[in-house]
Each structure stands twice: as C-alpha cells, then as structure tokens.
Design a protein around this motif. Structure first.
Motif, mmCIF file in Angstrom:
data_model
loop_
_atom_site.group_PDB
_atom_site.id
_atom_site.type_symbol
_atom_site.label_atom_id
_atom_site.label_comp_id
_atom_site.label_asym_id
_atom_site.label_seq_id
_atom_site.Cartn_x
_atom_site.Cartn_y
_atom_site.Cartn_z
ATOM 1 N N VAL A 239 41.015 47.103 38.721
ATOM 2 C CA VAL A 239 41.947 46.648 37.694
ATOM 3 C C VAL A 239 41.736 45.148 37.510
ATOM 4 C CG1 VAL A 239 44.374 46.402 37.043
ATOM 5 C CG2 VAL A 239 43.629 48.405 38.342
ATOM 6 N N LEU A 240 41.399 44.757 36.290
ATOM 7 C CA LEU A 240 41.216 43.338 35.993
ATOM 8 C C LEU A 240 42.537 42.725 35.575
ATOM 9 C CD1 LEU A 240 37.879 43.501 33.987
ATOM 10 C CD2 LEU A 240 38.197 42.999 36.411
ATOM 11 N N SER A 241 42.759 41.499 35.997
ATOM 12 C CA SER A 241 43.975 40.795 35.590
ATOM 13 C C SER A 241 43.588 39.608 34.709
ATOM 14 C CB SER A 241 44.763 40.313 36.819
ATOM 15 O OG SER A 241 44.023 39.375 37.552
ATOM 16 N N THR A 242 44.562 39.093 34.008
ATOM 17 C CA THR A 242 44.335 37.917 33.169
ATOM 18 C C THR A 242 44.096 36.723 34.083
ATOM 19 O OG1 THR A 242 45.786 38.826 31.480
ATOM 20 C CG2 THR A 242 45.343 36.465 31.381
ATOM 21 N N LEU A 243 43.063 35.980 33.790
ATOM 22 C CA LEU A 243 42.729 34.810 34.597
ATOM 23 C C LEU A 243 43.174 33.544 33.884
ATOM 24 C CD1 LEU A 243 39.063 35.743 35.601
ATOM 25 C CD2 LEU A 243 41.152 36.137 36.915
ATOM 26 N N GLU A 244 43.700 32.612 34.636
ATOM 27 C CA GLU A 244 44.040 31.308 34.086
ATOM 28 C C GLU A 244 42.735 30.550 33.848
ATOM 29 O OE1 GLU A 244 46.226 27.319 35.671
ATOM 30 O OE2 GLU A 244 47.182 29.232 36.152
ATOM 31 N N ALA A 245 42.651 29.892 32.713
ATOM 32 C CA ALA A 245 41.433 29.138 32.387
ATOM 33 C C ALA A 245 41.239 28.008 33.391
ATOM 34 C CB ALA A 245 41.515 28.581 30.973
ATOM 35 N N PRO A 246 40.007 27.814 33.837
ATOM 36 C CA PRO A 246 39.741 26.694 34.751
ATOM 37 C C PRO A 246 39.770 25.383 33.978
ATOM 38 C CG PRO A 246 37.699 27.805 34.187
ATOM 39 C CD PRO A 246 38.806 28.597 33.543
ATOM 40 N N PRO A 247 39.818 24.268 34.676
ATOM 41 C CA PRO A 247 39.775 22.975 33.978
ATOM 42 C C PRO A 247 38.478 22.835 33.185
ATOM 43 C CG PRO A 247 40.033 22.676 36.367
ATOM 44 C CD PRO A 247 39.855 24.125 36.128
ATOM 45 N N ALA A 248 38.545 22.128 32.082
ATOM 46 C CA ALA A 248 37.348 21.883 31.261
ATOM 47 C C ALA A 248 36.636 20.604 31.706
ATOM 48 C CB ALA A 248 37.727 21.790 29.787
ATOM 49 N N SER A 249 37.359 19.740 32.406
ATOM 50 C CA SER A 249 36.761 18.501 32.887
ATOM 51 C C SER A 249 37.512 18.045 34.130
ATOM 52 C CB SER A 249 36.808 17.425 31.806
ATOM 53 O OG SER A 249 38.139 17.079 31.515
ATOM 54 N N TRP A 250 36.913 17.084 34.796
ATOM 55 C CA TRP A 250 37.503 16.513 36.003
ATOM 56 C C TRP A 250 37.498 14.998 35.873
ATOM 57 C CZ3 TRP A 250 34.861 21.067 35.914
ATOM 58 C CH2 TRP A 250 35.433 22.149 36.571
ATOM 59 N N CYS B 150 43.605 48.327 49.580
ATOM 60 C CA CYS B 150 43.169 48.527 48.201
ATOM 61 C C CYS B 150 43.708 47.418 47.294
ATOM 62 C CB CYS B 150 43.625 49.901 47.703
ATOM 63 S SG CYS B 150 42.935 50.342 46.102
ATOM 64 N N ALA B 151 44.966 47.060 47.479
ATOM 65 C CA ALA B 151 45.561 45.988 46.663
ATOM 66 C C ALA B 151 44.825 44.670 46.880
ATOM 67 C CB ALA B 151 47.045 45.836 46.982
ATOM 68 N N LEU B 152 44.459 44.373 48.140
ATOM 69 C CA LEU B 152 43.728 43.139 48.432
ATOM 70 C C LEU B 152 42.309 43.177 47.869
ATOM 71 C CD1 LEU B 152 44.950 42.482 52.081
ATOM 72 C CD2 LEU B 152 45.467 41.097 50.060
ATOM 73 N N LEU B 153 41.693 44.341 47.893
ATOM 74 C CA LEU B 153 40.363 44.474 47.283
ATOM 75 C C LEU B 153 40.442 44.252 45.775
ATOM 76 C CD1 LEU B 153 39.024 47.556 49.273
ATOM 77 C CD2 LEU B 153 37.953 45.291 49.214
ATOM 78 N N GLN B 154 41.491 44.789 45.160
ATOM 79 C CA GLN B 154 41.701 44.590 43.722
ATOM 80 C C GLN B 154 41.813 43.089 43.425
ATOM 81 O OE1 GLN B 154 41.485 46.835 41.418
ATOM 82 N NE2 GLN B 154 42.163 48.783 42.216
ATOM 83 N N GLU B 155 42.576 42.395 44.242
ATOM 84 C CA GLU B 155 42.738 40.949 44.067
ATOM 85 C C GLU B 155 41.410 40.229 44.224
ATOM 86 O OE1 GLU B 155 45.651 39.588 46.851
ATOM 87 O OE2 GLU B 155 47.086 41.102 46.181
#
Length: 193
Positions: free
Chosen positions: A103-114, A41-46
């Motif tokens: 359960v949703l967790s806070t996501l780190e923003a992805p890069p805006a450019s490369w 269940c924990a892995l599914l949440q992830e």
C-alpha cells in the motif's frame, strides 16, 4: 489468521519527511490472509514508503547539486535515488510473495534546496539514520513475532545501512572540510563523477 491492529503509528521526523505510518487496516492490504504477522506487515508496508521518501530526497538533492553545477555530486545523488527506489520495490515484492498487497501512501515533498551543500549532506545522513532506526525496529518486531523469513530478508538491508551511513559520514566530513575553502568542493565533485 493474524488480525490487524488499529493502533495509530503516526510518527514523523525530518530532515527527510518520513511518510505516515501505514496501518494494516488502511485499505488495500489483505493482512488477514497474509503469511506475515500483522505488526510486522504494517512495518514492512511503512518501509516501502520510507524507501520511496528516501529516493525522493536523494533526487531532490541531485537537482539541487545540479543547479550548483556540481555534476558529479548530482550524478551520485541520482544513483542513490535509484538504489532507494529499488529497495522499495524489493520490499513490495517481498510483501507480495508473502500474500500481502503493498500500500503506497502520500509522501511529503522533500526540500527543493538547502542552506548549503553541508546542510544537504547532513539532511541525507539524518535520513539514513532514520532509515536504520526503522529497519532495526522492523528486525526486532520480526524476531518478536518469530517471523524468521522476514528477519532473514532484512539482513541484507541491515548490512547495507551500515555501509550507507559510513559513506555519508565520510562525505559529510569531506564536504565540511572542502566548504571552508572556495572551489575545493569541486574536488569532491570530480571524485564522485
């Protein structure tokens, strides 16, 4: 009933920021009354959150390529973003069917450019590889817990990951080749439109 584990599963790797591991006891999830073994269940949440992070990464890549005036590549990235979000919803729905609350967790923003289009495609390929690894861990955990329903649910996603990685390997090869000659990347842009 299955008991929650308080083991810290924090792990981050990036070219795509993976969300923090969700502990089954981190609030919101009724793991003790779920039909899914606690570790699974924990892995599914992830995985719900991994898919959302992947969706954001593809969306950021869409914005990046749109800014470079590669409208076909941007459209392709947006479609991939939608697909990843759909995967997240599928995992959420599966958890609900098995009496667990996503359960949703806070996501780190992805890069805006490369640094370059090649770097963007390589980041996406690395993200797909990380997702494959997490799905394999989830499949292994479900087999170890004799949770055959979850393993059966995962088969489609495991098969799809093979195709996703293959597609990105091919696209990375093309982007690298096309990047050596100015203007050739527009051929890929037209191909993906």
């Amino acid at each position: 009933p299955y008991r929650t584990q308080t083991k810290d599963h924090s792990r981050r790797s990036f070219n795509m920021s993976l969300p923090p591991k969700v502990s089954a006891s981190s609030g919101g999830s009724s793991v003790e009354s779920t039909l899914i073994p606690a570790p699974v269940c924990a892995l599914l949440q992830e995985q719900v959150n991994h898919e959302l992070a992947a969706s954001q990464l593809y969306m950021a890549a869409s914005f990046y390529f749109d800014g470079l005036n590669f409208k076909g590549i941007a459209k392709f990235m947006r479609t991939e973003s939608d697909e990843e979000r759909t995967h997240s919803l599928a995992f959420s729905d599966y958890l609900i069917k098995r009496s667990a609350t996503p359960v949703l967790s806070t996501l780190e923003a992805p890069p805006a450019s490369w640094e370059s289009p090649v770097a963007a495609f390589e980041a996406l390929l690395n993200a797909e590889k990380a997702n494959t690894q997490h799905l394999n861990e989830l499949a292994e955990a479900s087999l170890q817990a004799k949770d055959h329903a979850t393993y059966s649910f995962l088969k489609t996603f495991l098969d799809e990951q093979v195709d996703s990685e293959d597609k990105l390997v091919s696209l990375c090869t093309k982007v690298k080749a096309y990047s050596k000659f100015p203007g050739l990347l527009y051929h890929l842009d037209k191909e993906l439109d």
